[in-house]
Design a protein around this motif. Sequence first.
Motif, PDB file in Angstrom:
ATOM      1  N   HIS A 528       5.755 -62.158  35.140  1.00 29.28           N
ATOM      2  CA  HIS A 528       5.760 -63.272  36.268  1.00 29.28           C
ATOM      3  C   HIS A 528       6.352 -63.199  38.032  1.00 29.28           C
ATOM      4  O   HIS A 528       6.474 -63.314  38.816  1.00 29.28           O
ATOM      5  N   ALA A 529       8.305 -62.524  37.358  1.00 27.43           N
ATOM      6  CA  ALA A 529       8.417 -62.011  38.971  1.00 27.43           C
ATOM      7  C   ALA A 529       7.920 -61.300  39.870  1.00 27.43           C
ATOM      8  O   ALA A 529       7.576 -61.144  40.532  1.00 27.43           O
ATOM      9  N   ASP A 530       6.970 -59.764  39.222  1.00 28.60           N
ATOM     10  CA  ASP A 530       6.102 -59.790  39.506  1.00 28.60           C
ATOM     11  C   ASP A 530       5.400 -59.926  40.384  1.00 28.60           C
ATOM     12  O   ASP A 530       4.732 -59.493  41.895  1.00 28.60           O
ATOM     13  N   LEU A 531       4.303 -61.385  39.597  1.00 30.95           N
ATOM     14  CA  LEU A 531       3.134 -61.700  40.896  1.00 30.95           C
ATOM     15  C   LEU A 531       4.006 -62.612  41.308  1.00 30.95           C
ATOM     16  O   LEU A 531       3.376 -62.672  42.916  1.00 30.95           O
ATOM     17  N   ALA A 532       4.926 -63.298  41.727  1.00 27.27           N
ATOM     18  CA  ALA A 532       5.859 -63.488  42.479  1.00 27.27           C
ATOM     19  C   ALA A 532       6.747 -63.016  44.053  1.00 27.27           C
ATOM     20  O   ALA A 532       5.631 -63.022  44.871  1.00 27.27           O
ATOM     21  N   LEU A 533       6.462 -61.635  43.581  1.00 24.23           N
ATOM     22  CA  LEU A 533       6.759 -61.035  44.751  1.00 24.23           C
ATOM     23  C   LEU A 533       5.678 -60.559  45.816  1.00 24.23           C
ATOM     24  O   LEU A 533       6.069 -60.000  46.298  1.00 24.23           O
ATOM     25  N   TYR A 534       4.714 -60.034  44.750  1.00 28.58           N
ATOM     26  CA  TYR A 534       3.528 -59.746  44.910  1.00 28.58           C
ATOM     27  C   TYR A 534       2.645 -60.964  46.251  1.00 28.58           C
ATOM     28  O   TYR A 534       2.642 -61.537  47.354  1.00 28.58           O
ATOM     29  N   ARG A 535       2.753 -61.736  45.622  1.00 34.34           N
ATOM     30  CA  ARG A 535       2.950 -62.835  46.474  1.00 34.34           C
ATOM     31  C   ARG A 535       3.330 -63.618  48.014  1.00 34.34           C
ATOM     32  O   ARG A 535       3.160 -63.655  49.055  1.00 34.34           O
ATOM     33  N   ALA A 536       4.899 -63.394  47.707  1.00 31.91           N
ATOM     34  CA  ALA A 536       5.543 -63.064  48.588  1.00 31.91           C
ATOM     35  C   ALA A 536       5.609 -61.587  49.989  1.00 31.91           C
ATOM     36  O   ALA A 536       5.357 -62.504  51.072  1.00 31.91           O
ATOM     37  N   LYS A 537       4.701 -61.083  48.866  1.00 38.35           N
ATOM     38  CA  LYS A 537       4.549 -59.126  50.095  1.00 38.35           C
ATOM     39  C   LYS A 537       2.887 -59.953  50.835  1.00 38.35           C
ATOM     40  O   LYS A 537       3.152 -59.962  51.587  1.00 38.35           O
ATOM     41  N   SER A 538       2.425 -61.158  49.991  1.00 38.02           N
ATOM     42  CA  SER A 538       1.235 -61.353  50.957  1.00 38.02           C
ATOM     43  C   SER A 538       1.478 -62.259  51.484  1.00 38.02           C
ATOM     44  O   SER A 538       0.128 -62.236  52.973  1.00 38.02           O
ATOM     45  N   VAL A 539       1.740 -62.639  51.911  1.00 37.73           N
ATOM     46  CA  VAL A 539       2.020 -64.152  52.252  1.00 37.73           C
ATOM     47  C   VAL A 539       3.562 -63.862  54.410  1.00 37.73           C
ATOM     48  O   VAL A 539       3.540 -64.210  55.115  1.00 37.73           O
ATOM     49  N   THR A 543      10.944 -62.306  52.118  1.00 40.84           N
ATOM     50  CA  THR A 543      10.695 -63.500  51.626  1.00 40.84           C
ATOM     51  C   THR A 543      11.332 -63.849  50.998  1.00 40.84           C
ATOM     52  O   THR A 543      10.940 -62.503  50.387  1.00 40.84           O
ATOM     53  N   PHE A 544      11.012 -64.535  50.133  1.00 34.61           N
ATOM     54  CA  PHE A 544      10.616 -65.078  48.419  1.00 34.61           C
ATOM     55  C   PHE A 544      10.542 -66.148  48.483  1.00 34.61           C
ATOM     56  O   PHE A 544       9.325 -66.550  48.417  1.00 34.61           O
ATOM     57  N   ARG A 545       9.517 -65.824  47.163  1.00 34.74           N
ATOM     58  CA  ARG A 545       8.458 -66.928  46.412  1.00 34.74           C
ATOM     59  C   ARG A 545       8.448 -67.057  44.546  1.00 34.74           C
ATOM     60  O   ARG A 545       9.289 -65.816  43.995  1.00 34.74           O
ATOM     61  N   PHE A 546       9.125 -68.226  44.115  1.00 35.38           N
ATOM     62  CA  PHE A 546       8.696 -68.226  42.545  1.00 35.38           C
ATOM     63  C   PHE A 546       7.862 -67.965  42.492  1.00 35.38           C
ATOM     64  O   PHE A 546       6.801 -68.711  42.686  1.00 35.38           O
ATOM     65  N   PHE A 547       7.992 -67.738  40.999  1.00 38.32           N
ATOM     66  CA  PHE A 547       6.407 -67.752  39.873  1.00 38.32           C
ATOM     67  C   PHE A 547       6.099 -69.056  39.749  1.00 38.32           C
ATOM     68  O   PHE A 547       6.248 -70.222  38.990  1.00 38.32           O
ATOM     69  N   GLU A 548       4.472 -69.361  40.020  1.00 32.46           N
ATOM     70  CA  GLU A 548       3.847 -70.071  40.082  1.00 32.46           C
ATOM     71  C   GLU A 548       2.880 -69.952  38.514  1.00 32.46           C
ATOM     72  O   GLU A 548       1.681 -69.109  39.008  1.00 32.46           O
ATOM     73  N   PRO A 549       2.540 -70.999  38.145  1.00 33.65           N
ATOM     74  CA  PRO A 549       1.480 -70.755  36.974  1.00 33.65           C
ATOM     75  C   PRO A 549      -0.231 -70.154  37.377  1.00 33.65           C
ATOM     76  O   PRO A 549      -0.141 -69.551  37.034  1.00 33.65           O
TER      77      PRO A 549
END
Length: 814
Positions: A528-539, A543-549
């Motif tokens: 989950h943390a990894d997916l959130a990181l992927y999202r953070a990098k893509s935006v 920055t940082f992002r919390f995991f969302e389902p």
Amino acid sequence: MSFDGPSLSLRILKAVLAIVIVSFLLSAAYISSLVVERQEALKQVSRYNTSWLASQAVSEFTRLEQRLSAYAVPDGGIDPGEVQLRFDILVNRAKLLNDGEFQDFVSRDPERQETVRLLREALAAAQPLVDRIEEPGNAMKALALLQPLETKVTALASAANHYGAQRVTEDQHELIRLHWLFSSLAAGLIVCGFILLGLLGWHNRLLTRAHHDLRFLAENLQRTSDELKKANKALGNAYAELQHQNGVLQIQEIELRTQNERFNAALNNMSHGLCMVDATGHIIVFNERFAQLFDLESSVRPGTTLNELIAYAEARGREGAAALRQICAEQQELIRERRQATFIQGQPGGRTIAVSHQPMSDGGWVATYEDITERRQAESQIAYMAHHDALTDLANRVLFREQMERALAQSGRSETQVAVLCLDLDRFKDVNDSLGHETGDALLKVVAHRLRSCVREEDVVARLGGDEFAVLQTSVHEPHDCAVLAMRIVEALGAPYDIDGQEIVIGTSVGIALAAEGNPTPDQLLKHADLALYRAKSVGRGTFRFFEPEMDAQLQARRMLEVDLRKALANGEFELFYQPQVDIRRKAITGYEALLRWRHPERGIVSPAEFIPVAEDIGLISPLGEWVVHEACREASGWPAPLKVAVNLSPVQFRNRNLVQCVKQALEESGLCPSRLELEITESVLLQDNDTTLATLHQLRKLGLRIAMDDFGTGYSSLSYLRSFPFDKIKIDQSFVQGLSSRADCLAIVQSIAGLGASLGMSTVAEGVETEDQLVQLRAAGCTEAQGYYFGRPRPARDLTHSLEDFGPVRAAE
Ligand SMILES: Nc1nc2c(ncn2[C@@H]2O[C@H](COP(=O)(O)O[C@H]3[C@@H](O)[C@H](n4cnc5c(=O)[nH]c(N)nc54)O[C@@H]3COP(=O)(O)O)[C@@H](O)[C@H]2O)c(=O)[nH]1
């Protein structure tokens, strides 16, 4: 069986047979001689018969007297010659009376002798008278001379007759005797014959029996011989088996000896000490290592007990023996209970001995002793290394996972939560590649230090690999706590670094997963943390992002894409579109860039920007790239020369050793002139294993094709790459083209790249040209070629007319 009887009988029989045959022959010879003799006697009797001679003489005497009487009578009719003849016959007969058997007859009686003499004298006296018979009276005179003898001669004849009869009777008797003798002999011979036949029969029977016996004997002999042969063969087999067994025994003996030697060698080369003790406590054997370990004598008298050995060593002040005494004390219980066990004993000097005690079936025991002091130290070192990152000394993935498990377990019992923050460093790869691994390593160490300083004592910082880090944040009361930490980390890591005098600026993005609901496992939390990181990098970075389902759903979508992609090549779902590249001055098409399209059966056309990275990740890019090269060459070979085709190569394809061979084969099979093929690579190709990549590029160039540098200007040190390989073309990234109207620096960059290309003898292609205005600026900047929607969107090969005009309506329609 005895053969004396028959052989004796046979000998006797042969002797009897010989006697019979000899007797037979003798009898026959004797009979023959008798027959001859009797034949001779009979012959004499018939020819010179005494009575016959006498009767002849009397008869002739009488005839002479008659002739003389007749002659004496006148006209008696007798011829003097006849008288003379009768007289001569009588004389001859008288002569016979003095010969042979008759003489024998005469000599037996004087009277007979007298008669014969008188007859002879009378005849002699009558001779002259007969000779002169014509003279008268001579006949009477002669007759007178003879007549006195008439009685005597007749008496002689009578006697002779009687004698003759006597002799005949005698001969008859003799013949009868001979007859009987002959008959007896014949009977004897017949008997002998029968005996002979009997004997022969007996002989024959004996011979038959002997033959039978011999045959029986021969059969017996044959049987015995066969049995002997069998026995001999069996003996041979037994001998061979014996020899084989002997060989085996010899080999076994050698093996046993070798094994013994090996056993001794193994025993004395064991890293463990070994001691074997019998049921009475006496030492059977111990090895050199055992003696070394406990400072003992290396050899002992047979029958020494272990206690005696220790006492002896202690008495000589050997310290190691005390350690063995301690160990022995602990072994006592195991010896008593006949139990197998392994135990470790620490020694006062810091030494650690591992003991493995094993009871033996005969009541004794064997134990091995190992000094594991160093191993224990190494093990704890290894254990540390197994849980820590060697470079940064941070926890590694294993320890991090263990700590997560522990923290998750504890968090269930407390009010607070656990969070995992995943982060990686922006542009770290560029630093590593451009400034070297040593600088990269030094940078990572500083990053680790800064990270540690961002967290509390009870939090765990880990390096998961490369530039990936993770933080296990415990005692989280609310998500804001995580956000604060993430911000702190972004800020701390974003501050410039001074590594060996070089200032380096990197950044980081953070993905946060809170273990708030659903009791996630460590792996799920990390994911989950990894997916959130992927999202953070893509935006956007930093920055940082919390995991969302939903992020999980995106992951599932990616998995689906992977599955479909694996099947797409075999299903023929790929095709190539071609976008023209135009000579700006001549306004003519110089060639086309081949752009891959995936016609998904449900999703329609899927962009390469979406599936190429996936294909790279799942190892599909090499076969896919090969297909693109072959297809592009095949289709371009049908275009009018000198139209070129440009093919994009992924950096991953350069890791495949077959790349050069594949391109060569595509050219050969299509017959496309190599100078009409252009391969586009991005800067990232040159980032990986540089020497090998450059060698591959040179080999490709040797084939006669052209190499273009794609997306130029977006990399970290684009200019330095231009130095590393003599590219034929530079493609200016479309971001600069699209910024021409709004950003002054874009124009400057485009101008400098165009100038650089001109001075290096490379053509420059501007990508993403969408407007007339851009085209004008690019021409003014000195670019030689342009590509973009302004000229036309990518099209399938079948729609290409190679006329720029034809692209116009398409553009107008869009
Ligand atoms: N390794 C491979 N990579 C490939 C291959 N085919 C394509 N690609 C790479 O995929 C990326 C996306 O490509 P695509 O969606 O085809 O986009 C290309 C053009 O359609 C687009 N383009 C062209 N003109 C314009 C324009 O005027 N405006 C605008 N917004 N976009 C435009 O640009 C892409 C071409 O880029 P480039 O390759 O850098 O010239 C892309 O990175 C492809 O490289 C393949 O077979 N193998």
